[in-house]
Design a protein around this motif. Structure first.
Motif, mmCIF file in Angstrom:
data_model
loop_
_atom_site.group_PDB
_atom_site.id
_atom_site.type_symbol
_atom_site.label_atom_id
_atom_site.label_comp_id
_atom_site.label_asym_id
_atom_site.label_seq_id
_atom_site.Cartn_x
_atom_site.Cartn_y
_atom_site.Cartn_z
ATOM 1 N N MET A 1 52.529 45.748 37.488
ATOM 2 C CA MET A 1 51.093 45.572 37.285
ATOM 3 C C MET A 1 50.849 44.707 36.056
ATOM 4 S SD MET A 1 49.652 49.428 38.013
ATOM 5 C CE MET A 1 47.965 48.866 37.727
ATOM 6 N N PRO A 2 49.862 43.833 36.102
ATOM 7 C CA PRO A 2 49.575 42.984 34.943
ATOM 8 C C PRO A 2 49.063 43.824 33.784
ATOM 9 C CG PRO A 2 47.857 42.773 36.609
ATOM 10 C CD PRO A 2 48.958 43.564 37.238
ATOM 11 N N GLY A 3 49.417 43.397 32.551
ATOM 12 C CA GLY A 3 48.991 44.122 31.374
ATOM 13 C C GLY A 3 47.516 43.954 31.107
ATOM 14 N N THR A 4 46.947 44.904 30.383
ATOM 15 C CA THR A 4 45.537 44.852 30.016
ATOM 16 C C THR A 4 45.345 43.957 28.801
ATOM 17 O OG1 THR A 4 45.240 47.113 30.814
ATOM 18 C CG2 THR A 4 43.537 46.223 29.367
ATOM 19 N N VAL A 5 44.330 43.115 28.840
ATOM 20 C CA VAL A 5 44.053 42.219 27.713
ATOM 21 C C VAL A 5 43.491 43.034 26.558
ATOM 22 C CG1 VAL A 5 42.676 40.273 26.925
ATOM 23 C CG2 VAL A 5 43.622 40.267 29.245
ATOM 24 N N PRO A 6 44.086 42.944 25.340
ATOM 25 C CA PRO A 6 43.550 43.674 24.181
ATOM 26 C C PRO A 6 42.124 43.222 23.868
ATOM 27 C CG PRO A 6 45.740 42.813 23.733
ATOM 28 C CD PRO A 6 45.294 42.187 25.015
ATOM 29 N N VAL A 7 41.315 44.166 23.423
ATOM 30 C CA VAL A 7 39.913 43.880 23.122
ATOM 31 C C VAL A 7 39.611 44.244 21.684
ATOM 32 C CG1 VAL A 7 37.518 44.418 23.690
ATOM 33 C CG2 VAL A 7 39.224 44.310 25.513
ATOM 34 N N VAL A 8 38.873 43.374 20.984
ATOM 35 C CA VAL A 8 38.406 43.670 19.633
ATOM 36 C C VAL A 8 36.883 43.727 19.654
ATOM 37 C CG1 VAL A 8 40.395 42.666 18.461
ATOM 38 C CG2 VAL A 8 38.417 41.227 18.979
ATOM 39 N N ASP A 9 36.322 44.581 18.809
ATOM 40 C CA ASP A 9 34.872 44.734 18.762
ATOM 41 C C ASP A 9 34.212 43.604 17.986
ATOM 42 O OD1 ASP A 9 34.917 47.088 20.219
ATOM 43 O OD2 ASP A 9 35.184 48.330 18.440
ATOM 44 N N SER A 10 33.179 43.032 18.567
ATOM 45 C CA SER A 10 32.367 42.020 17.900
ATOM 46 C C SER A 10 31.078 42.673 17.419
ATOM 47 C CB SER A 10 32.052 40.871 18.853
ATOM 48 O OG SER A 10 33.229 40.237 19.314
ATOM 49 N N GLU A 11 30.654 42.341 16.215
ATOM 50 C CA GLU A 11 29.399 42.877 15.674
ATOM 51 C C GLU A 11 28.246 41.987 16.129
ATOM 52 O OE1 GLU A 11 29.721 44.969 11.544
ATOM 53 O OE2 GLU A 11 30.838 43.087 11.411
ATOM 54 N N PHE A 12 27.275 42.579 16.787
ATOM 55 C CA PHE A 12 26.168 41.846 17.402
ATOM 56 C C PHE A 12 24.889 42.159 16.626
ATOM 57 C CE2 PHE A 12 25.120 40.236 21.901
ATOM 58 C CZ PHE A 12 24.001 39.558 21.463
ATOM 59 N N PHE A 13 24.250 41.106 16.098
ATOM 60 C CA PHE A 13 23.003 41.255 15.340
ATOM 61 C C PHE A 13 21.916 40.408 15.993
ATOM 62 C CE2 PHE A 13 26.664 41.319 12.489
ATOM 63 C CZ PHE A 13 26.518 42.521 11.815
ATOM 64 N N ILE A 14 20.654 40.854 15.856
ATOM 65 C CA ILE A 14 19.527 40.056 16.317
ATOM 66 C C ILE A 14 18.520 39.919 15.181
ATOM 67 C CG2 ILE A 14 19.785 40.699 18.742
ATOM 68 C CD1 ILE A 14 17.417 42.624 18.374
ATOM 69 N N TYR A 15 17.794 38.798 15.199
ATOM 70 C CA TYR A 15 16.738 38.585 14.206
ATOM 71 C C TYR A 15 15.548 37.929 14.904
ATOM 72 C CZ TYR A 15 14.092 37.019 10.205
ATOM 73 O OH TYR A 15 13.083 36.821 9.302
#
Length: 214
Positions: A1-15
């Motif tokens: 089975m193909p490996g899972t792509v690692p995920v990093v959290d992105s900080e999302f801001f709105i103005y």
């Protein structure tokens, strides 16, 4: 089975962060930890199951590499102008590649916000000034825009007797255009006014023009 792509959290801001209104621009800023070169350009996606409008696009999306708090981060910015009131949940994705580890890493983030109807009405009359002979008629074009409001909830009033000849609505620009016919009954300067009112919110706007009758 193909490996899972690692995920990093992105900080999302709105103005701005509060009181978001239909027709007013919102700035998106997302910080993603640097995990390698960018493999695919950053993208913002809306889905119909949790956003009132999934058809609009985020414009002027741009990603730069910056250093914050002693570490490198990708800073992605974009601009979004909502056309409908309701809840929006944009998802952010940035695909990276670590050459040393020969590994793909995905940065992702999400934010949720509500947009309210914009009660502001903008109205104008064309021409802004005119000179005519007594006994002649003049045609005036009333243009008004009231983003996020139901057209059936508007009323129009004039300070002189006029005839509304045609009425058109531009769906793309959310603009109403009404052609008026006015025949002054006196030789004088007429300060003509057209008032557009939302009968539900009582919000209104008045457009003015000056007509000289010789």
């Amino acid at each position: 089975m193909p490996g899972t792509v690692p995920v990093v959290d992105s900080e999302f801001f709105i103005y701005p962060e509060q009181t978001l209104k239909v027709g007013e621009k919102i700035k998106f800023t997302v910080h993603t930890p640097y995990k390698g070169m960018i493999r695919e350009e950053a993208k913002f996606l809306f889905f119909s199951f949790n956003s009132v409008d999934s058809t609009q696009k985020v414009e002027k999306v741009r990603t730069t590499l910056d250093r914050k708090k002693g570490m490198y981060v990708y800073v992605t910015t974009g601009y979004f102008t909502p056309r409908k009131e309701g809840t929006y949940t944009p998802f952010f994705f940035l695909e990276m590649y670590d050459k040393e580890k020969d590994e793909e890493i995905s940065g992702s983030g999400v934010v949720k916000f509500d947009v309210i109807a914009n009660p502001k009405i903008e109205a104008s009359l064309s021409p802004e000034t005119a000179t005519i002979k007594f006994g002649d008629e003049i045609y005036l074009l009333l243009t008004y825009q009231a983003t996020g409001m139901d057209s059936a909830k508007f009323s129009r009033e004039y300070n002189y007797a006029v005839a509304e000849i045609t009425e058109e609505y531009d769906e793309e620009n959310k603009t109403y255009k009404v052609l008026l016919k006015f025949k002054p009954e006196q030789k004088k300067t007429h300060k003509f006014e057209a008032t557009v009112k939302n009968i539900e919110t009582d919000t209104k706007a008045t457009a003015k023009t000056t007509i000289y009758v010789k």
